[in-house]
Scaffold this motif. Structure first.
Motif, PDB file in Angstrom:
ATOM      1  N   ASN A   1       0.517   5.290  -6.472  1.00  0.00           N
ATOM      2  CA  ASN A   1       1.173   5.757  -5.252  1.00  0.00           C
ATOM      3  C   ASN A   1       2.588   6.247  -5.506  1.00  0.00           C
ATOM      4  O   ASN A   1       3.322   6.546  -4.558  1.00  0.00           O
TER       5      ASN A   1
ATOM      6  N   GLU B   1      -9.261  -4.253  -1.121  1.00  0.00           N
ATOM      7  CA  GLU B   1      -8.157  -3.681  -0.350  1.00  0.00           C
ATOM      8  C   GLU B   1      -6.924  -3.456  -1.221  1.00  0.00           C
ATOM      9  O   GLU B   1      -6.259  -2.443  -1.137  1.00  0.00           O
TER      10      GLU B   1
ATOM     11  N   THR C   1     -15.262  -3.340  -0.846  1.00  0.00           N
ATOM     12  CA  THR C   1     -13.948  -2.719  -0.973  1.00  0.00           C
ATOM     13  C   THR C   1     -12.910  -3.742  -1.403  1.00  0.00           C
ATOM     14  O   THR C   1     -12.815  -4.818  -0.809  1.00  0.00           O
TER      15      THR C   1
ATOM     16  N   GLU D   1       0.829  -1.210   0.000  1.00  0.00           N
ATOM     17  CA  GLU D   1       0.000   0.000   0.000  1.00  0.00           C
ATOM     18  C   GLU D   1       0.859   1.254   0.000  1.00  0.00           C
ATOM     19  O   GLU D   1       0.748   2.089  -0.888  1.00  0.00           O
TER      20      GLU D   1
ATOM     21  N   THR E   1     -13.504   5.726   0.837  1.00  0.00           N
ATOM     22  CA  THR E   1     -12.882   4.971  -0.250  1.00  0.00           C
ATOM     23  C   THR E   1     -13.558   5.355  -1.553  1.00  0.00           C
ATOM     24  O   THR E   1     -14.787   5.369  -1.640  1.00  0.00           O
TER      25      THR E   1
ATOM     26  N   ASN F   1      -7.567  -0.539  -3.385  1.00  0.00           N
ATOM     27  CA  ASN F   1      -7.968   0.651  -2.619  1.00  0.00           C
ATOM     28  C   ASN F   1      -9.150   1.361  -3.282  1.00  0.00           C
ATOM     29  O   ASN F   1      -9.100   2.562  -3.547  1.00  0.00           O
ATOM     30  N   ARG F   2     -10.217   0.619  -3.540  1.00  0.00           N
ATOM     31  CA  ARG F   2     -11.410   1.210  -4.124  1.00  0.00           C
ATOM     32  C   ARG F   2     -12.634   0.370  -3.765  1.00  0.00           C
ATOM     33  O   ARG F   2     -12.530  -0.825  -3.483  1.00  0.00           O
TER      34      ARG F   2
END
Length: 752
Positions: free
Chosen positions: A735, A538, A536, A320, A596, A541-542
């Motif tokens: 990211n 994970e 979600t 992440e 989210t 991330n949505r």
């Protein structure tokens, strides 16, 4: 179905012929001298042998019928010829010297076994060659094939991309059956370890005629390692060390064969720490993978059958953000634990002038996902002690023990599939295959979170395809009908039907120049995630919301290829245009749920176009020198003018390779490779452009005798300049996390 199989078995017994012998001699075309150690192989029977010192060979216990015989040797042109058994004559086979590498046997397409004879273009690479170039995983290795890339989430999770299409649009086959392991997920990997995989074949384009739904974009066909040749046995141990991740992979295998029975097994273990960039390690890209493969085969009295089993357990961390900097190998939260069981059986019944193939499979995918919020009490425990760093390793072990019982997301996917094809007797210029294929699939949730609901899926397809041989032209055509029913939570029931066809032409335009034109349609029914997801992800991330009104994706693709092949030069140009109706894509809605971002599924007509070209030069008299270049490009656009997401950037690959062979070194090589990836600015409206970059690689290796056994050593270095870059197909791109930095890979293989 059972009664039909019983009737066919009775017919096979009635058509039993005495076991036959095929004898012959292999000589060099110019000198007429016998050639030793030439491989003589019958793909339909998976049976072969090597010539002796005089060039003679002997294959016995062969059932009656018409077969393709493949004759190959290093330094000679691979030869394919027809053999009718029984025969009273001894064959004399001549091989022409050639610097071109041995041509592999193609399994993923029917009728012919060599690519030079195929109407449909298929790319094939051995796993050994992919590994020798420094590939750490199978998903990374296939990205070295022109027109193929990989969507990655760190090192352990990679998904194949064929000419811009991925996810459920690319069908993966392993052990002769379709692999079903929730492959639609962006953070779901292949679920197959490269140990025990002999080669990879890629069909670039619609293959729905042969494989049904999910083959709209192409097929990745994984060929398991062959059984030992008749009355032989072998064992080997292999190990690889990866400097960047302080990781390793090791496997050991054994196989044995007698006149009728044959078996093999292979076990492997892989562990890697977080991969390192020039500036930092990417937290939680670590993973552990265990894999075991076994096979049992039997052949006698006109029947050839084999059973294979593969269990793969993968525990990858889900990266992440950049956090803990360590070389530990136990994943942090969040992480997955995925266990995949693949059972398969392949049976072939031989009649006088025809044959029947029956492939059956069962895939059991057990997927768990563990998240942060299930371990608040452990986090509080660390805060109270104020020594988080000192207790990290112990803390990780506690999390793992508890997580076995507390998976937030837990799904089991059970799939039964069958594939039955009848090879009709050859009628004049026509070779014809008729078949039925089907699948029954059940998805069940056991965790407290439900991303994809419980569902039942049933598939049925019927097909017919023919190959027509003219004097200067080969034509392959066929048609297929498919029906898919999806029942979700006993509330939503959808039916999807599709009729598809294909036609292809292959001809030798002039000497050494071959042209191919293929026209094919394909389809893909929406998957469970697209229809009914509500939760979600994970790893991504949505928050994803499905659309129960989605229609079939339907496409039509035109492929044109031109190849020139001489003794010292190969050149190819491939072009394609792919029109996709009702293309399904995931896009942000602009809203949030629980902080989210929400993504929803929509449809829009789209088109993809591009191709590959390249050449391979090995000049005379410098046959040991190889210069290879390939370029690939693809553009994906919606009809509204917007670009499609996750389309790979254009790239140019240049390699210089030197072959080294002498009295003490066999299959030696030295290579230098430069991959240039161009800027990708043709991006969707929710993607950012990606800068260009260049990656330098080099390696060497070879085989020599050690204690009277073969020892193979390979050394490869990737990203030798330690370039900081981000691939456009990296899911960590959002990211700003770099891909892997400099890495040295050392491989050792020893025949026991």
């Amino acid at each position: 179905m059972k009664s039909i199989l019983n009737i066919l078995l009775c017919l096979s017994i009635a058509g039993i012929q005495a076991q036959n012998t095929l004898k012959g001699n292999v000589v060099e075309t110019t000198t007429k001298k016998g050639l030793a150690f030439v491989n003589v192989y019958i793909p339909d029977l998976e049976k072969g042998t090597y010539t002796d010192e005089d060039g003679s060979f002997n294959l016995d216990r062969l059932p009656s019928g018409n077969y393709t015989l493949i004759v190959s040797a290093l330094g000679y042109e691979t030869l394919s010829l027809k053999a009718t058994i029984p025969t009273n004559t001894s064959l004399t086979i001549s091989l022409m010297p050639s610097a071109i590498e041995i041509e592999g046997i193609i399994i993923s397409t029917p009728f012919h076994k060599l690519q030079s004879e195929n109407v449909m273009k298929v790319e094939q690479e051995s796993v050994r060659d992919l590994k020798s170039n420094g590939a750490i995983t199978l998903a990374e290795g296939i990205s070295n094939i022109a027109g193929v890339e990989s969507i990655s989430t760190g090192l352990s999770i990679g998904k194949p991309v064929i000419r811009g299409l991925s996810s459920n649009r690319v069908l993966v086959y392993t052990q002769g059956i379709r692999l079903e392991n929730q492959q639609f997920g962006g953070e779901h990997g292949l679920g197959v370890n490269d140990a025990g995989i002999e080669s990879v074949e890629v069909i670039k384009g619609p293959a729905s005629l042969l494989y049904g739904s999910d083959a709209l974009g192409g097929v990745l066909y994984l060929n398991p390692e062959r059984f030992a040749q008749q009355n032989t046995s072998s064992a080997d141990i292999n190990a690889n060390y990866t400097s960047n991740t302080k990781g390793y992979s090791t496997n050991v295998g054994y196989k044995q064969s007698n006149d009728r029975f044959k078996f093999l097994f292979r076990g492997s273990l892989t562990e890697h720490s977080d991969y390192k960039t020039k500036s930092y390690r990417v937290t939680n890209t670590r993973f552990r993978e265990q894999d075991f493969k076994a096979g049992l085969g039997y052949q006698s009295q006109g029947v050839k059958t084999e059973f294979r089993y593969n269990v793969n357990n993968l525990k990858p961390g889900i990266p992440e953000n950049i956090g803990e900097q360590s070389t530990r190998k136990s994943p942090l939260l969040p992480f997955q634990e995925v266990t995949n069981h693949v059972f398969s059986s392949k049976t072939k019944l031989f009649f006088d002038t025809s044959s029947l193939n029956i492939n059956l499979g069962y895939v059991y995918n057990d997927r768990k996902e563990f998240e942060e919020h299930h371990h608040d009490e452990h986090e509080e425990h660390d805060e109270d002690h104020g020594h988080e760093e000192e207790h990290d390793e112990e803390h990780e072990e506690e999390l793992h023990d508890d997580d076995i019982l507390e998976a937030a997301l837990h799904m089991k996917l059970k799939t039964i599939n069958y594939d039955v094809k009848y090879n009709l007797p050859k009628l004049g210029k026509f070779e014809t295959i008729l078949g039925v294929q089907g699948m029954n699939q059940v998805n069940t949730n056991y965790g407290e979170e439900t991303l994809i609901p419980n569902a039942l899926t049933n598939d049925f397809g019927i097909l017919g395809t023919s190959h027509i041989h003219f004097e200067n032209l080969d034509v392959q055509l066929g048609a297929r009908f498919d029906h898919r029913n999806i029942e979700i939570n006993n509330s939503l029931n959808r039916n999807f039907n599709s009729f598809n066809g294909a036609i292809g032409f292959k001809t030798d335009i002039v000497k050494n120049v071959t042209g191919r034109v293929n026209l094919a349609s394909g389809f893909r029914a929406p998957n469970l995630s697209e229809l009914a997801s509500d939760g979600t992800h994970e790893g991504a991330n949505r928050y994803e919301i499905g659309n129960s009104n989605l229609k079939n994706e339907q496409n039509f693709q035109t492929d044109v290829s031109l190849e020139y092949k001489s003794q010292h030069l190969e050149f190819f140009v491939n072009g394609f245009y792919n029109a996709v109706n009702n293309y399904i894509f995931l896009a942000p809605s602009g809203t949030e749920i629980d902080n989210t971002p929400v993504y929803t599924y929509s449809q829009e007509d789209a088109k993809l176009y591009g191709g590959e070209f390249g050449f391979h030069l090995h000049p005379h008299p410098l046959d040991w020198l190889h210069v290879e270049t390939s370029f690939e490009t693809v553009t994906g656009k919606q009809t509204n003018g917007l670009f499609l997401p996750l389309i790979p950037a254009n790239s140019l690959n240049n390699m210089v390779k030197v072959e080294l062979n002498n009295e003490w070194l066999d299959k030696g090589y030295l290579f230098v490779n430069l991959k240039s990836v161009f800027k990708q600015n043709k991006v969707s409206n929710f993607e950012d452009a990606t800068p260009s970059y260049n990656l330098l690689s080099a390696g060497l290796g070879g085989t020599f005798m050690c204690l009277k056994r073969e020892l193979t050593i390979t050394l490869a270095g990737n990203n030798l300049t330690n370039k900081t870059y981000i691939s456009h197909l990296s899911r960590l791109k959002a990211n700003g996390i770099f891909n892997m930095g400099r890495n040295i890979n050392l491989g050792v293989s020893y025949n026991l």
